[in-house]
Design an enzyme around this catalytic site. Structure first.
Site, PDB file in Angstrom:
ATOM      1  N   THR A 152     -15.594   7.637  -6.929  1.00 43.51           N
ATOM      2  CA  THR A 152     -16.238   8.755  -8.225  1.00 43.51           C
ATOM      3  C   THR A 152     -15.743  10.027  -8.380  1.00 43.51           C
ATOM      4  OG1 THR A 152     -18.036   7.852  -7.011  1.00 43.51           O
ATOM      5  CG2 THR A 152     -18.651   9.904  -9.102  1.00 43.51           C
ATOM      6  N   LEU A 195     -17.369  -9.102  -0.881  1.00 44.15           N
ATOM      7  CA  LEU A 195     -17.732  -9.465   0.900  1.00 44.15           C
ATOM      8  C   LEU A 195     -18.889  -8.387   1.706  1.00 44.15           C
ATOM      9  CD1 LEU A 195     -15.394  -7.190   2.148  1.00 44.15           C
ATOM     10  CD2 LEU A 195     -14.017  -8.609   1.116  1.00 44.15           C
ATOM     11  N   GLU A 231     -15.053  -8.919  -5.852  1.00 49.04           N
ATOM     12  CA  GLU A 231     -15.487  -9.421  -4.324  1.00 49.04           C
ATOM     13  C   GLU A 231     -17.135  -9.289  -4.123  1.00 49.04           C
ATOM     14  OE1 GLU A 231     -16.099  -6.902  -2.207  1.00 49.04           O
ATOM     15  OE2 GLU A 231     -15.626  -5.259  -3.263  1.00 49.04           O
ATOM     16  N   CYS A 247     -19.794   1.019  -1.638  1.00 49.73           N
ATOM     17  CA  CYS A 247     -20.079   0.575  -3.081  1.00 49.73           C
ATOM     18  C   CYS A 247     -21.568   0.718  -3.713  1.00 49.73           C
ATOM     19  CB  CYS A 247     -20.146  -0.993  -2.611  1.00 49.73           C
ATOM     20  SG  CYS A 247     -17.950  -1.665  -2.274  1.00 49.73           S
ATOM     21  N   ALA A 304     -26.389  -2.661  -7.904  1.00 49.01           N
ATOM     22  CA  ALA A 304     -27.414  -2.453  -8.332  1.00 49.01           C
ATOM     23  C   ALA A 304     -28.626  -3.033  -7.254  1.00 49.01           C
ATOM     24  CB  ALA A 304     -27.339  -2.038  -9.308  1.00 49.01           C
ATOM     25  N   ASP A 332       0.522  -1.428   0.501  1.00 50.25           N
ATOM     26  CA  ASP A 332      -0.090  -0.131  -0.079  1.00 50.25           C
ATOM     27  C   ASP A 332       1.159   0.904  -0.115  1.00 50.25           C
ATOM     28  OD1 ASP A 332      -2.627   0.122   1.266  1.00 50.25           O
ATOM     29  OD2 ASP A 332      -2.159   2.178   1.107  1.00 50.25           O
TER      30      ASP A 332
HETATM   31  C1  UDX Z   1     -12.547  -1.755  -2.645  1.00 47.66           C
HETATM   32  C2  UDX Z   1     -12.203  -1.356  -3.403  1.00 47.66           C
HETATM   33  O1  UDX Z   1     -11.387  -1.888  -4.614  1.00 47.66           O
HETATM   34  C3  UDX Z   1     -13.236  -1.028  -4.934  1.00 47.66           C
HETATM   35  O2  UDX Z   1     -13.587  -0.697  -5.753  1.00 47.66           O
HETATM   36  C4  UDX Z   1     -14.961  -1.194  -4.402  1.00 47.66           C
HETATM   37  O3  UDX Z   1     -15.645  -0.542  -4.217  1.00 47.66           O
HETATM   38  C5  UDX Z   1     -14.349  -0.666  -2.537  1.00 47.66           C
HETATM   39  O4  UDX Z   1     -13.675  -2.059  -1.920  1.00 47.66           O
HETATM   40  P1  UDX Z   1     -11.133  -1.107  -0.765  1.00 47.66           P
HETATM   41  O5  UDX Z   1     -10.643  -1.662  -0.306  1.00 47.66           O
HETATM   42  O6  UDX Z   1     -12.731  -0.635   0.362  1.00 47.66           O
HETATM   43  O7  UDX Z   1     -11.683  -0.581  -1.761  1.00 47.66           O
HETATM   44  O8  UDX Z   1     -10.444   0.959  -0.632  1.00 47.66           O
HETATM   45  P2  UDX Z   1      -9.873   1.176   0.524  1.00 47.66           P
HETATM   46  O9  UDX Z   1     -10.219   0.726   1.948  1.00 47.66           O
HETATM   47  O10 UDX Z   1      -9.305   3.200   0.273  1.00 47.66           O
HETATM   48  O11 UDX Z   1      -8.813   0.866  -0.112  1.00 47.66           O
HETATM   49  C6  UDX Z   1      -7.659   1.245  -0.669  1.00 47.66           C
HETATM   50  C7  UDX Z   1      -6.158   0.705  -0.699  1.00 47.66           C
HETATM   51  O12 UDX Z   1      -5.822   1.076  -1.473  1.00 47.66           O
HETATM   52  C8  UDX Z   1      -5.983   2.186   0.056  1.00 47.66           C
HETATM   53  O13 UDX Z   1      -4.728   1.732   1.309  1.00 47.66           O
HETATM   54  C9  UDX Z   1      -5.250   2.840  -0.220  1.00 47.66           C
HETATM   55  O14 UDX Z   1      -3.800   3.321   0.285  1.00 47.66           O
HETATM   56  C10 UDX Z   1      -4.108   1.844  -1.254  1.00 47.66           C
HETATM   57  N1  UDX Z   1      -3.417   2.403  -2.536  1.00 47.66           N
HETATM   58  C11 UDX Z   1      -4.625   2.846  -3.516  1.00 47.66           C
HETATM   59  C12 UDX Z   1      -2.375   1.830  -3.083  1.00 47.66           C
HETATM   60  O15 UDX Z   1      -1.852   1.305  -2.247  1.00 47.66           O
HETATM   61  N2  UDX Z   1      -2.266   2.374  -4.277  1.00 47.66           N
HETATM   62  C13 UDX Z   1      -2.583   3.149  -4.833  1.00 47.66           C
HETATM   63  O16 UDX Z   1      -2.368   3.477  -6.282  1.00 47.66           O
HETATM   64  C14 UDX Z   1      -4.134   3.459  -4.483  1.00 47.66           C
HETATM   65  C1  UDX Z   2     -21.932  -4.548  -0.368  1.00 47.60           C
HETATM   66  C2  UDX Z   2     -21.892  -6.043  -0.760  1.00 47.60           C
HETATM   67  O1  UDX Z   2     -23.095  -6.427   0.074  1.00 47.60           O
HETATM   68  C3  UDX Z   2     -21.518  -6.616  -1.101  1.00 47.60           C
HETATM   69  O2  UDX Z   2     -21.468  -7.986  -1.961  1.00 47.60           O
HETATM   70  C4  UDX Z   2     -19.836  -5.808  -2.000  1.00 47.60           C
HETATM   71  O3  UDX Z   2     -19.305  -6.751  -2.552  1.00 47.60           O
HETATM   72  C5  UDX Z   2     -20.568  -4.450  -1.459  1.00 47.60           C
HETATM   73  O4  UDX Z   2     -21.190  -4.107  -0.775  1.00 47.60           O
HETATM   74  P1  UDX Z   2     -21.975  -3.421   1.929  1.00 47.60           P
HETATM   75  O5  UDX Z   2     -21.280  -2.405   1.557  1.00 47.60           O
HETATM   76  O6  UDX Z   2     -20.449  -3.882   2.613  1.00 47.60           O
HETATM   77  O7  UDX Z   2     -21.759  -4.460   1.047  1.00 47.60           O
HETATM   78  O8  UDX Z   2     -23.151  -3.762   3.257  1.00 47.60           O
HETATM   79  P2  UDX Z   2     -24.041  -4.470   2.557  1.00 47.60           P
HETATM   80  O9  UDX Z   2     -24.514  -5.589   4.150  1.00 47.60           O
HETATM   81  O10 UDX Z   2     -24.810  -4.387   1.395  1.00 47.60           O
HETATM   82  O11 UDX Z   2     -25.021  -2.842   3.424  1.00 47.60           O
HETATM   83  C6  UDX Z   2     -25.245  -2.550   2.461  1.00 47.60           C
HETATM   84  C7  UDX Z   2     -26.693  -1.143   3.072  1.00 47.60           C
HETATM   85  O12 UDX Z   2     -27.274  -0.901   3.002  1.00 47.60           O
HETATM   86  C8  UDX Z   2     -25.719  -0.607   4.723  1.00 47.60           C
HETATM   87  O13 UDX Z   2     -26.265   0.625   4.752  1.00 47.60           O
HETATM   88  C9  UDX Z   2     -26.966  -0.747   5.552  1.00 47.60           C
HETATM   89  O14 UDX Z   2     -27.112  -0.825   6.701  1.00 47.60           O
HETATM   90  C10 UDX Z   2     -28.452  -1.126   4.109  1.00 47.60           C
HETATM   91  N1  UDX Z   2     -28.869  -2.121   4.603  1.00 47.60           N
HETATM   92  C11 UDX Z   2     -28.936  -3.758   3.922  1.00 47.60           C
HETATM   93  C12 UDX Z   2     -30.024  -1.396   5.001  1.00 47.60           C
HETATM   94  O15 UDX Z   2     -30.823  -0.138   4.605  1.00 47.60           O
HETATM   95  N2  UDX Z   2     -31.216  -3.125   4.925  1.00 47.60           N
HETATM   96  C13 UDX Z   2     -31.098  -3.832   4.779  1.00 47.60           C
HETATM   97  O16 UDX Z   2     -31.406  -4.907   5.138  1.00 47.60           O
HETATM   98  C14 UDX Z   2     -30.033  -4.949   3.873  1.00 47.60           C
END
Ligand code: UDX
Ligand code: UDX
Length: 472
Positions: free
Chosen positions: A97, A170, A168, A279, A228, A37
């Site tokens: 975004t 998760l 992913e 996401c 979505a 990272d």
């Molecule tokens: C992930 C997915 O990659 C993203 O596309 C998805 O929609 C949400 O989840 P996430 O792991 O949640 O992202 O993001 P974040 O916790 O911000 O971690 C990304 C890491 O990549 C950061 O720690 C950042 O420092 C690192 N990074 C970014 C690098 O090491 N090199 C880079 O050039 C850019």
């Molecule tokens: C989501 C997807 O579930 C996962 O598969 C993808 O890889 C990343 O985006 P995450 O955003 O971590 O995961 O959590 P999720 O459990 O999906 O909840 C998303 C949001 O929806 C939260 O704010 C949660 O509180 C809300 N939610 C979920 C509701 O308001 N009602 C529900 O019944 C379920």
């Protein structure tokens, strides 16, 4: 040809890269994994002796880190060394975004993906398998391939790369469980040997029947669609919650009644403050962007509506709170319970709590915020407002302060708002809390989790999302 994977590198030690690689390390002790990272502080936190200081909170993560860190998983800032040794490279960087330029406000910013591809082109070995883990717009694999090829000027020395998409699925707060017992693993690509190499890794702990292979574009698009569709269910049930409040239908009964239809299913039908997280919004914006790009305006408008309802729900709930508190919340103390976007995570990205707290502060309220895992600094950053340790209840100016527990947050409060479904909030001691609050005291359960009958017994007025108002 078989591609044997002995060494893996993951670029990005975030919410996705960190837990994903840790689970992989646990099931593949013979594979050496470097997670890199660019953020040195983050890497230091992953390496901290004190496991409570890991940069992210996920149930079960600490235990796995304890077992695997220094054995076959290493967190490091050594980019060149880690990439050059790897047979397989996961790209797990963030793709926010875009804030400016073409597609601003909708398209994903791929600058980190591009930067990663350039580093891979420079340092990696021949025949490396490159895996898109980040959620990406459809056709990004094409861009990655182009960068990898174009970065090598001399045609005769060109290294070969195989690009796969392996999104992913998760959900935060349940990441380890989702990684260990996935509903499916999706692999998109066009090289059978590279695909097989990744299947060989996953099949060490995942039933091969659950591993789906597709072409690259189907895999990329499926990830956007899965998010979505999930988000769409939440907007659907939230729109119905407003109807329940008017008609006397009970949102929990409606959710149960429709969810027991096996074609619909019971999950993701909890009404609440709206969806947050890094996401859902981003991926829908992406879908809207590509639909417009391909001239599919009706498709874009359809998905836009999911976001509109989500925003509307948060706004409408904030307005209800103000109305119930005699039309004004200026200088009233409101306890905010829960700030993360969902339970069991310290992540606040796109948390509906941010929008709701900001609008209450704008109305002049004094907020006392408690979340079991989110710290003061994070809240300050998200609200873009310094904490005010001593409230001046005559200033008319909205402010906030941090609380360490439910009890201190509710002291002298006119209302409690439940914004996250933390288990702790299901068992609030209403006999104690009711004596601390200022009457007439209210609880607004915006997640439908508290023991509302008990709160009522202690004289608290109650309002729940998706229920007809009892105190009319
Ligand atoms: C992930 C997915 O990659 C993203 O596309 C998805 O929609 C949400 O989840 P996430 O792991 O949640 O992202 O993001 P974040 O916790 O911000 O971690 C990304 C890491 O990549 C950061 O720690 C950042 O420092 C690192 N990074 C970014 C690098 O090491 N090199 C880079 O050039 C850019
Ligand atoms: C989501 C997807 O579930 C996962 O598969 C993808 O890889 C990343 O985006 P995450 O955003 O971590 O995961 O959590 P999720 O459990 O999906 O909840 C998303 C949001 O929806 C939260 O704010 C949660 O509180 C809300 N939610 C979920 C509701 O308001 N009602 C529900 O019944 C379920």
């Amino acid at each position: 040809m078989t591609l044997k994977v002995k060494n893996i590198c993951c670029i990005g030690a975030g919410y996705v890269g960190g837990p994903t690689m840790t689970v992989l390390a646990n099931y593949c002790p013979d594979i050496h994994i470097n997670v890199i990272d660019k953020n040195k502080d983050r890497i230091n936190a992953w390496n901290d002796e004190d496991l409570s200081k890991l940069p992210i909170y996920e149930p079960g993560l600490k235990e796995l880190i304890k077992k695997c860190r220094g054995r076959n998983i290493f967190f490091t800032t050594k980019v060149k060394e880690s990439i050059s040794k790897a047979d397989m490279i996961f790209i797990s960087v963030n793709t926010p975004t875009k804030e400016k330029g073409v597609g601003a406000g909708q398209a994903s910013d791929l600058k980190w993906i591009e930067a990663s591809a350039r580093e891979i082109a420079k340092y990696s070995k021949d025949n490396a398998i490159i895996i898109e883990k980040s959620t990406l717009p459809v056709k990004t694999a094409e861009t990655i391939k182009e960068i990898l090829d174009a970065s090598q000027r001399k045609l005769q020395d060109r290294k070969k790369f195989f690009v796969l998409s392996n999104p992913e699925f998760l959900a935060e707060g349940n990441a380890i469980n989702d990684l260990e017992y996935p509903d499916r693993v999706l692999i998109g690509g066009d090289n059978e040997f590279a695909i097989q190499a990744l299947i060989d890794i996953y099949s060490r702990w995942v039933d091969p029947k659950k591993i789906i292979t597709t072409n690259l574009w189907s895999s990329e698009l499926s990830k956007l669609c899965a998010n979505a569709f999930l988000a769409q269910r939440i907007s659907s049930i939230n729109s119905i919650s407003a109807l329940c409040e008017r008609t006397g239908a009970d949102i929990n009964e409606v959710s149960k009644a429709i969810g027991t239809d096996s074609r619909i299913g019971s999950k993701f039908l909890n009404a609440g403050v709206g969806f947050g997280g890094s996401c859902f919004k981003k991926d829908i914006l992406n879908l809207i962007y590509i639909s417009n790009f391909y001239g599919l305006k009706e498709v874009a408008k359809y998905w836009e509506q999911v976001l509109k309802i989500n925003h509307w729900q948060a706004k409408r709930l904030s307005t209800i709170v103000v109305e119930k508190l005699f039309g004004t919340i200026t200088d009233k103390k409101i306890a905010i319970l829960g700030f993360s976007f969902k339970a069991n995570t310290n992540d606040t990205r796109e948390s509906p709590a941010i929008e709701i707290c900001n609008s209450l502060i704008e109305e002049g309220a004094k907020l006392s915020i408690y979340d079991p895992k989110v710290n003061r600094e994070q809240i300050e950053k998200d609200l873009n407002l310094k904490e005010n340790k001593e409230f001046n209840f005559h200033s008319g100016i909205g402010s906030w302060q941090f609380s360490n527990n439910i009890s201190s947050a509710s002291k002298n409060a006119d209302a409690i708002l439940i914004l996250t479904e933390w288990a702790e909030f299901m068992n609030i001691n209403w006999s104690e809390v009711s004596t601390k609050m200022r009457p007439p005291s209210w609880v607004f359960d915006l997640r439908n989790v508290v023991n509302i009958e008990e709160a009522k017994e202690y004289g608290i007025k109650t309002w729940r999302v998706g229920f007809e108002e009892p105190n009319k």
